[in-house]
Write an enzyme that holds these catalytic residues in place. Structure first.
Site, PDB file in Angstrom:
ATOM      1  CG  ASP A 486      -2.494  -0.275   1.512  1.00 47.94           C
ATOM      2  OD1 ASP A 486      -2.947  -0.043   0.190  1.00 47.94           O
ATOM      3  OD2 ASP A 486      -2.709  -0.089   1.841  1.00 47.94           O
TER       4      ASP A 486
HETATM    5  C1  BGC Z   1      -2.578  -3.831   4.873  1.00 49.59           C
HETATM    6  C2  BGC Z   1      -2.628  -4.613   3.903  1.00 49.59           C
HETATM    7  C3  BGC Z   1      -1.224  -3.934   2.873  1.00 49.59           C
HETATM    8  C4  BGC Z   1      -0.271  -4.270   3.611  1.00 49.59           C
HETATM    9  C5  BGC Z   1       1.228  -3.634   3.353  1.00 49.59           C
HETATM   10  C6  BGC Z   1      -1.520  -3.532   5.314  1.00 49.59           C
HETATM   11  O1  BGC Z   1      -1.525  -2.073   6.545  1.00 49.59           O
HETATM   12  O2  BGC Z   1      -4.090  -3.821   4.844  1.00 49.59           O
HETATM   13  O3  BGC Z   1      -3.529  -4.398   2.703  1.00 49.59           O
HETATM   14  O4  BGC Z   1      -1.081  -5.061   1.790  1.00 49.59           O
HETATM   15  O5  BGC Z   1       0.005  -3.431   4.905  1.00 49.59           O
HETATM   16  O6  BGC Z   1       1.161  -1.962   2.498  1.00 49.59           O
END
Ligand code: BGC
Length: 814
Positions: A486
């Site tokens: 993200d």
């Molecule tokens: C989110 C995921 C994401 C991950 C890596 C998490 O906090 O819920 O959707 O893939 O972070 O960024």
């Protein structure tokens, strides 16, 4: 049973026993499986909600407070002026004995002081929307005692976000009723709400309070609530301000005598036409019905037994007995338990997720199903339907939806280009587990074409073509706002501190590409083709295949950096995760996904990529997300470069992706490496690191700080992490190698010798398989021979059609 200075595992009871109220962080448990949920810490802190931690918050909790973990359902004893809690806090009186037993769906607190013992057992029964506290008070001394027992909780005014912000309104809206031993919270019921909550006890009251200022005092806190210190509630009635619920019971106990009280905190919905039993007086019938089900100790105890039986049964669907208790403990108890919690909560409510931010994430929820489908397949089916209903006909999806409304969250929107393909993983895994191939024909219209009877299969096809239709200059998938990571925001370019990285996108460069999605597309694209063939959609299968082959070719041509897979191309088409970069030269995600997809198994690239992971990313505490860490903010890359080095996505050990490497190592047959990576982050294997980790030693955390961090090996964000489902999946499906397929159960272990011979009981659809895996003398990868009920069988697939029912399976490894 092993132990740290804070507690120990009690495997026989499926409990973790916390032995001090002063753990490095609050160590919590989750209560509830069916819509009514509670978070409860080892000192009985926390809160409860119905379905949605934002819109139906029932009790109040103050995050990020001083001291930590302020607020909960607290019981107080005033024993002749000595005041204490069975949960060890918030009163600071030191107890003669304290323990908290976090079990499967319940938490038990045992406090002892001056020959009085209180045992508080808190749980949410399977069938009702209430939280039960069975409180047993025992006089262990040799003289009679007269004690005061107080309960206390604080009502949240339903919308948790508004409750913490809109004081100009909220301080005037609070309303309660008190009848006999029940306190009813009815704020906003007079207007638009058809629900209220209550807190009752099955004994006559000596007093009560419903107004916080009277119970706690304006300048006191929960460590010294005024009414408790004064030994008397004031029978206050809240009108506005902050409604609470506190009961006072006067308890007389002869030497050796025990008395048990049952407190019930419930939530009820009332038919809109029958809201009132008299003008201004709420209809209490539904509350009375619920209370009557738990109004004796025997009834409460029976409900607890039903709950523990439920969990015993659920956990018995897959049990493992290996030569390492730590593996058994993880797989038989805690990992499965956490899988239920991540399935229920997604990333919504924990001690690190405030419950007002995100609802259910599309990618997260799809992935969470892979640790849960063997436990409650019907719930997974329903979840997949909800997720698919937020997908668009072009395959894109809302990134999140709100559990109460099941509607996509328009504030966040979509355009996270990994989202669609996770649906393929979830559906394939569910159908393989359940055998429910009809589900592929089940109609769930796309969000934007409600009138078209699209099936689940159409959703998978749309997911597949969403990638095909969104390729960039290297014929690799466009990343959109972000892929799984993200925080790798390649189209965001944010220089404005008040905007969200996740939802900001400046233009649509149609340039930035993701190697992680490329691997994901090949892996789950192959699943799609298999499903198409299964349904006899041969044209679809043969039309899809060339896109997968082309993607493999693009990865090899444009995605290989010499010793590992690139991570991405940025908006200027420059590589990320390359030797050419000064920082962020190598990333874990593309190594995991490209190798899991089988790319580079034919020419040594997969092995080389994983060797590079070991060389550059692996450390004692797990595998870091990338190296070297970014030292400066770079608007071209976004949030990832906003974190100080070693934390979160900037070179932290982001546990969720570690199992991808475990799976890939197992696929390559490197049993020792697969197990080594698995154990580095698995809680039961690293109990000795508890002091450093700080989070609960029985569950996974999202992140452990990496080697660039100021404090290394410190865990954060426990409970709600995709690590739970993925590490369970990696261990069961790839290390133990017990893998559901459409027509049976594949048995293809990759087992390190240290695990010894392994016995497994695996319920698979309606069959029960008792599997013995005997280590051979070789690699531990794959099987040399298999017998079923004593008869030799060729290959490593147990065909379901031939072996429904109960069977003994014995395999010897290569
Ligand atoms: C989110 C995921 C994401 C991950 C890596 C998490 O906090 O819920 O959707 O893939 O972070 O960024």
């Amino acid at each position: 049973m092993t132990s740290s200075s804070y507690g120990y595992f009690d495997d026989a009871n499926k409990e973790y026993v916390v032995t001090t109220p002063f753990t490095p962080l609050p160590w919590i448990n989750y209560l509830g499986n069916n819509g009514f949920f509670g978070l409860i810490s080892n000192t009985s802190g926390g809160y409860s909600f119905y379905r949605d931690a934002k819109f139906r918050r029932i009790t109040r909790y103050r995050y990020n407070n001083v001291p930590m973990d302020s607020g909960g359902r607290y019981f107080y004893i005033n024993d002749g002026g000595t005041v204490w809690n069975p949960g060890g806090r918030p009163v600071r009186t030191e107890l003669d004995h304290y323990e908290c037993r976090h079990g499967m769906g319940y938490s038990k607190f045992i406090g002892r002081k001056n020959a009085v013992e209180v045992e508080q057992t808190t749980f949410i029964p399977l069938e009702d929307t209430c939280e039960i506290h069975r409180v047993k008070v025992t006089n262990q001394g040799d003289s009679a005692k007269t004690l005061k027992l107080f309960s206390s909780l604080e009502w949240c005014l339903w919308n948790a976000e508004d409750d913490g912000a809109n004081f100009q309104r909220n301080f005037s809206t609070g309303e309660v009723e008190v009848v006999d031993s029940t306190i009813y919270h009815k704020t906003e019921y007079r207007e638009r709400r058809n629900h209220y909550s209550f807190f009752s006890v099955n004994a006559p009251l000596a007093g009560f309070d419903t107004d916080r200022q009277h119970f706690v005092g304006v300048y006191n806190d929960y460590s010294c609530p005024k009414a408790v210190m004064d030994s008397a509630c004031t029978n206050s009635e809240a009108h506005g301000w902050s409604p609470v619920a506190a009961h006072q019971l006067d308890v007389e106990l002869a030497p050796g005598e025990s008395k048990t009280f049952v407190f019930v905190m419930g939530y009820v919905e009332v038919d809109a036409d029958n809201k009132w039993q008299a003008p201004g007086i709420i209809n209490k019938a539904p509350a009375a019905d619920m209370q009557a089900k738990y109004d004796t100790e025997a009834k409460a105890t029976a409900a607890l037994k039903t709950l523990t039986d439920y969990w015993d049964n659920l956990l018995s669907r897959f049990t493992v007995k290996s030569g390492d208790d730590r593996l058994n403990r993880a797989l038989n108890i805690w990992n499965q338990y956490q899988n239920m919690v991540t399935f229920n909560m997604s990333r919504s409510a924990s001690y690190f997720e405030s419950g007002i931010g995100r609802g259910m994430g599309f990618r997260d929820s799809n992935q969470d199903t892979i640790g849960f489908a063997h436990m409650v397949p019907s719930a997974v089916r329903e979840r997949i339907v909800d997720l698919a209903a937020t997908q668009q006909s072009d395959g894109s999806a809302y990134h999140q939806y709100q559990p109460l409304t099941k509607k996509g969250n328009a504030d966040v929107g979509g355009n996270f280009n990994d989202d669609p393909m996770w649906l393929v993983l979830a559906v394939a895994n569910y159908v393989k587990e359940s055998g429910d191939t009809d589900f592929l024909h089940f109609v769930v219209p796309f969000e934007d074409t409600p009138e078209v009877p699209s099936t689940i299969y159409h959703h998978l096809k749309a997911s597949f073509y969403h990638v095909v239709n969104n390729l960039g200059p290297h014929q690799l998938p466009l990343i959109g706002r972000a892929d799984w990571n993200d925080c790798l925001n390649l189209n965001c370019f944010s220089t404005e501190p008040n905007e969200s990285y996740q939802t900001t996108q400046r233009g649509d460069s149609k340039v930035a590409e993701s190697l992680m999605i490329a691997g994901q597309f090949v892996l789950y694209g192959n699943e799609f083709v298999e499903i198409a063939k299964l349904l006899g959609m041969d044209v679809d299968a043969s039309e899809a295949q060339p896109h997968i082959d082309a993607m493999v070719a693009s990865v090899k041509q444009h995605g290989w950096d010499g010793e590992w897979f690139l991570r991405a191309y940025d908006s200027q088409s420059k590589p990320i995760g390359s030797q050419q970069n000064d920082e962020g030269k190598i990333f874990i995600e593309s190594q995991g996904f490209c190798t899991m997809a089988g790319i580079g198994f034919d020419d040594g690239k997969a092995e080389q990529a994983l060797d590079s992971v070991e060389k550059h990313l692996a450390c004692e505490y797990g595998v870091m997300l990338q190296q070297p860490a970014y030292s400066d903010y770079n608007p071209l890359y976004g949030e990832i470069t906003s974190y100080p080095p070693g934390y979160k996505e900037n070179a932290g050990i982001f546990c969720h992706n570690n199992p991808w490497i475990v799976v890939a190592e197992a696929m390559l047959g490197r049993a020792d490496k697969a197990l080594s990576y698995y154990t580095r982050i698995t809680p039961s294997f690293i109990e000795h690191l508890t002091e450093r980790h700080k989070t609960e030693p029985y569950v996974y955390s999202q992140m452990i700080s990496g080697q660039d961090a100021y404090i290394q090996g410190e865990a954060k964000n426990s409970w709600l992490t995709g690590t739970a489902a993925w590490n369970y999946y990696a261990a069961t499906q790839y290390i133990l190698g017990i893998r559901p397929e459409y027509n049976g159960l594949r048995i293809e272990p990759c087992l390190d010798k240290s695990l010894g011979d392994v016995q497994i009981v695996r319920h698979f659809r309606d069959a029960v398989y008792h599997i013995t895996i005997n280590q051979g003398d070789g690699t531990g990868k794959g099987i040399a021979s298999m017998t079923i009920d004593g008869k030799p069988v060729a290959g490593d697939l147990v065909e379901y059609a031939d072996y429904a029912g109960e069977h003994q399976i014995e395999v010897v490894l290569n």
